[in-house]
Scaffold this active site. Structure first.
Site, PDB file in Angstrom:
ATOM      1  N   ASP A  13       0.845  -1.195   0.000  1.00  0.00           N
ATOM      2  CA  ASP A  13       0.000   0.000   0.000  1.00  0.00           C
ATOM      3  C   ASP A  13       0.876   1.240   0.000  1.00  0.00           C
ATOM      4  O   ASP A  13       2.075   1.164   0.258  1.00  0.00           O
ATOM      5  CB  ASP A  13      -0.893   0.007   1.265  1.00  0.00           C
ATOM      6  N   ASP A  39       1.423   4.540   2.101  1.00  0.00           N
ATOM      7  CA  ASP A  39       1.052   4.959   3.452  1.00  0.00           C
ATOM      8  C   ASP A  39       0.298   6.294   3.425  1.00  0.00           C
ATOM      9  O   ASP A  39       0.347   7.038   2.439  1.00  0.00           O
ATOM     10  CB  ASP A  39       2.307   5.043   4.331  1.00  0.00           C
TER      11      ASP A  39
HETATM   12  N1  ADE Z   1       2.374  -3.026   6.706  1.00  0.00           N
HETATM   13  C1  ADE Z   1       1.823  -2.955   5.477  1.00  0.00           C
HETATM   14  N2  ADE Z   1       1.476  -1.683   5.183  1.00  0.00           N
HETATM   15  C2  ADE Z   1       1.811  -0.928   6.250  1.00  0.00           C
HETATM   16  C3  ADE Z   1       1.710   0.448   6.558  1.00  0.00           C
HETATM   17  N3  ADE Z   1       1.192   1.318   5.693  1.00  0.00           N
HETATM   18  N4  ADE Z   1       2.173   0.869   7.760  1.00  0.00           N
HETATM   19  C4  ADE Z   1       2.705  -0.013   8.634  1.00  0.00           C
HETATM   20  N5  ADE Z   1       2.811  -1.327   8.398  1.00  0.00           N
HETATM   21  C5  ADE Z   1       2.375  -1.780   7.215  1.00  0.00           C
END
Ligand code: ADE
Length: 277
Positions: free
Chosen positions: A214, A216
């Site tokens: 993803d 963040d």
């Molecule tokens: N693991 C997968 N995506 C994450 C994210 N955006 N923040 C922290 N851990 C994750």
């Protein structure tokens, strides 16, 4: 080392999601107890790409340990007790830079540790002070081997980058995420620490493969991350990740020609390290 030596027969430790179980040929679970209790699950010894591998599902086979409850010390200790000297850790991460797409694999070379309250050292209350070097938290030779192996796959691979490790289990706020971007973070996850530090404390090489699931929340276009989306995205890339991991394990060097094995040189250890001899 030369093929056929002890070094050659040492299993490669793999710590990752339970989705990697099916990876091993002729798997056999091994019960190991450690001074820090039992690992997340009995490590499974098996074969992968012609190498012996000891696989440990970080969160337990039934995913019962959230990132802040994983028995990290027992996990690393148990692997070393099985003879492991090189560990490959696999984890899901969010991208902190806009040009990292889902499914990309980052092989980080730096860490910013934002975790707290975890059992993060094996040298705790043992009457001796041990400060291991950690300027370069990952094994340079393991990283190089992983990168060349991953290069043969149809994968977006990133050589280097900073893994920001948050405590979780919640995801970051947008402001926290933007701060992690400003701090120079490339990706963000919840399990990279204390895993890497404990590997170093036990004089083992550690190489991390960070699978981007993803963008963040603080990244341009980043949405509020959900666990479901992370799991779905991880599952989507599992097949190619499994295949890549086989290549990586095969490519890892057989000897310990790096500094990782010397992390404890010169210290009077309060106990014998496991898996010696
Ligand atoms: N693991 C997968 N995506 C994450 C994210 N955006 N923040 C922290 N851990 C994750």
């Amino acid at each position: 080392g030369t093929p056929g030596t002890t070094e050659d027969r040492r299993p490669i430790g793999v710590i990752g999601g339970s989705g990697l179980y099916e990876l091993l040929a002729s798997p056999a679970p091994v019960d190991v107890t450690t001074p820090f209790g039992t690992p997340s699950e009995a490590p499974v010894l098996g074969e992968l790409g012609g190498r012996q591998v000891a696989f440990l599902p970080r969160h337990g086979a039934d995913h019962r340990f959230p990132p802040h409850r994983v028995p990290y010390r027992a996990n690393l200790w148990a692997l070393r007790a099985l003879g492991v000297r090189q560990v490959v850790t696999v984890g899901a991460v969010g991208a902190l830079v806009p040009d990292l797409a889902r499914g990309a694999v980052v092989v980080p070379d730096q860490i910013i540790d934002l975790t707290s309250g975890r059992e993060h050292t094996v040298f705790d209350g043992v009457g001796t002070v041990v400060h291991v070097p950690f300027a370069d938290p990952y094994c340079p030779r393991g990283r190089a081997a992983a990168l060349s192996a991953l290069g043969g796959r149809a994968l977006d691979v990133r050589d280097g980058g900073t893994l920001v490790v948050i405590n979780g289990p919640r995801f970051s706020t947008r402001a926290e995420s933007r701060r992690n971007v400003a701090a120079g973070g490339t990706v963000v996850g919840m399990t990279g620490m204390p895993e890497a530090a404990l590997a170093r404390e036990l004089a083992m090489c550690c190489t991390n493969l960070a699978l981007v699931t993803d963008a963040d929340a603080g990244v341009d276009g980043g949405e509020s991350v959900t666990h479901a989306a992370v799991l779905e995205e991880f599952a989507r890339h599992l097949a190619v990740l499994r295949a890549s991991l086989t290549d990586v394990v095969t490519a890892l060097p057989h000897d310990g020609g790096c500094g990782c094995r010397h992390a404890l040189d010169g210290f009077e250890l309060p106990f014998a390290l496991p898996g010696e001899g």
